[in-house]
Design an enzyme around this catalytic site. Structure first.
Site, mmCIF file in Angstrom:
data_model
loop_
_atom_site.group_PDB
_atom_site.id
_atom_site.type_symbol
_atom_site.label_atom_id
_atom_site.label_comp_id
_atom_site.label_asym_id
_atom_site.label_seq_id
_atom_site.Cartn_x
_atom_site.Cartn_y
_atom_site.Cartn_z
ATOM 1 N N HIS A 1 -7.263 5.672 7.545
ATOM 2 C CA HIS A 1 -6.503 4.473 7.925
ATOM 3 C C HIS A 1 -6.833 3.304 6.999
ATOM 4 C CE1 HIS A 1 -4.774 1.686 11.124
ATOM 5 N NE2 HIS A 1 -5.444 0.844 10.352
ATOM 6 N N GLU A 2 -8.117 3.039 6.822
ATOM 7 C CA GLU A 2 -8.526 1.897 5.997
ATOM 8 C C GLU A 2 -8.202 2.123 4.520
ATOM 9 O OE1 GLU A 2 -9.105 -0.592 7.658
ATOM 10 O OE2 GLU A 2 -9.645 0.297 9.591
ATOM 11 N N HIS B 1 -4.756 0.948 3.785
ATOM 12 C CA HIS B 1 -4.774 -0.505 3.549
ATOM 13 C C HIS B 1 -5.257 -0.816 2.130
ATOM 14 C CE1 HIS B 1 -3.699 -1.357 7.579
ATOM 15 N NE2 HIS B 1 -4.881 -1.205 8.136
#
Length: 246
Positions: free
Chosen positions: A145-146, A149
């Site tokens: 997920h990160e 980003h």
């Protein structure tokens, strides 16, 4: 009266101090102190306070070590994380166009006061919340997920205070990381979700919650509105993947 065997959590912004005597958290000494704490026998208020501090120090040290072990294993063996690291490296090349190795030092483990499993900062990198990570596979979802980003920030220079920018990256991160796949959602919610659109509902819910935390967001209704406005273009944008794999 509180249960003497229940150790209260440390203050939200406080980290435990190192034990005054390192040997007091080892072997027989630690067993004796634990027995005294759980029974209350021969334990002064000061000793009780010292034990709680030392307990949380030992726990955080163990969590930190395990978090880094999980991180290193996932970086080595997770297809999703390995692929994202390669794509980030391509975007992070030097002025000569050379692809630089992925900087693993940009992924750090630490204790987090908030109830979240990770975070991304465009200047500092990725934070893994060692006290919130349930297991190796939870860390894999969080790291993936990160890293979405991270990828978005390098490719599109995201303005994280712009709610539409933020919402778009959150939609992509929740959709592509695997955190909204059927098994993960079932683990969190049991049968309390619609199977037909479970993935989309999960992505919208998690993206909305993240946007609500943006200092420029006025609340849940605005967050939902922004997520819906950018939904079609951002949900269907699976770059750098060809499709949603997890």
């Amino acid at each position: 009266m509180s249960d003497p065997t229940t150790i209260p959590p440390p203050g939200e912004l406080q980290k435990p101090n190192p034990p005054s005597d390192p040997n007091s958290t080892k072997g027989f000494h630690w067993w004796r102190r634990t027995f005294q704490y759980k029974t209350g026998i021969g334990l002064t208020p000061k000793e009780k306070q010292n034990y709680e501090n030392d307990y949380h120090f030992v726990l955080q040290k163990k969590q930190c070590q395990q978090c880094y072990e999980y991180r290193d294993w996932i970086l080595k063996y997770s297809p999703t994380v390995r692929f994202m690291a390669q794509q980030i490296s391509k975007l992070n090349g030097n002025s000569d166009g050379q692809v630089l190795p992925f900087d693993e030092s940009k992924i750090v483990c630490d204790a987090c006061p908030e109830w979240r499993s990770g975070g991304f900062h465009p200047e500092l990198g990725i934070l893994l919340c060692q006290n919130r990570i349930r297991d190796k596979w939870h860390l894999e979802d969080t790291l993936a997920h990160e890293m979405v980003h991270y990828f978005d920030n390098l490719k599109w220079q995201v303005d994280w205070l712009n709610l539409k920018h933020h919402a778009c990256s959150e939609i992509r991160a929740s959709s592509l990381s695997g955190e909204c796949r059927f098994s993960a959602e079932f683990h969190r919610r049991g049968f309390g979700f619609a199977i037909a659109k479970g993935h989309q509902d999960c992505v919208k819910r998690r993206a909305t919650l993240s946007v609500m935390g943006n200092p420029n967001c006025k609340g849940e209704k605005e967050a939902e509105k922004i997520v819906n406005e950018v939904w079609d273009s951002c949900f269907n944008d699976t770059r750098p993947f060809d499709e949603i794999y997890r």
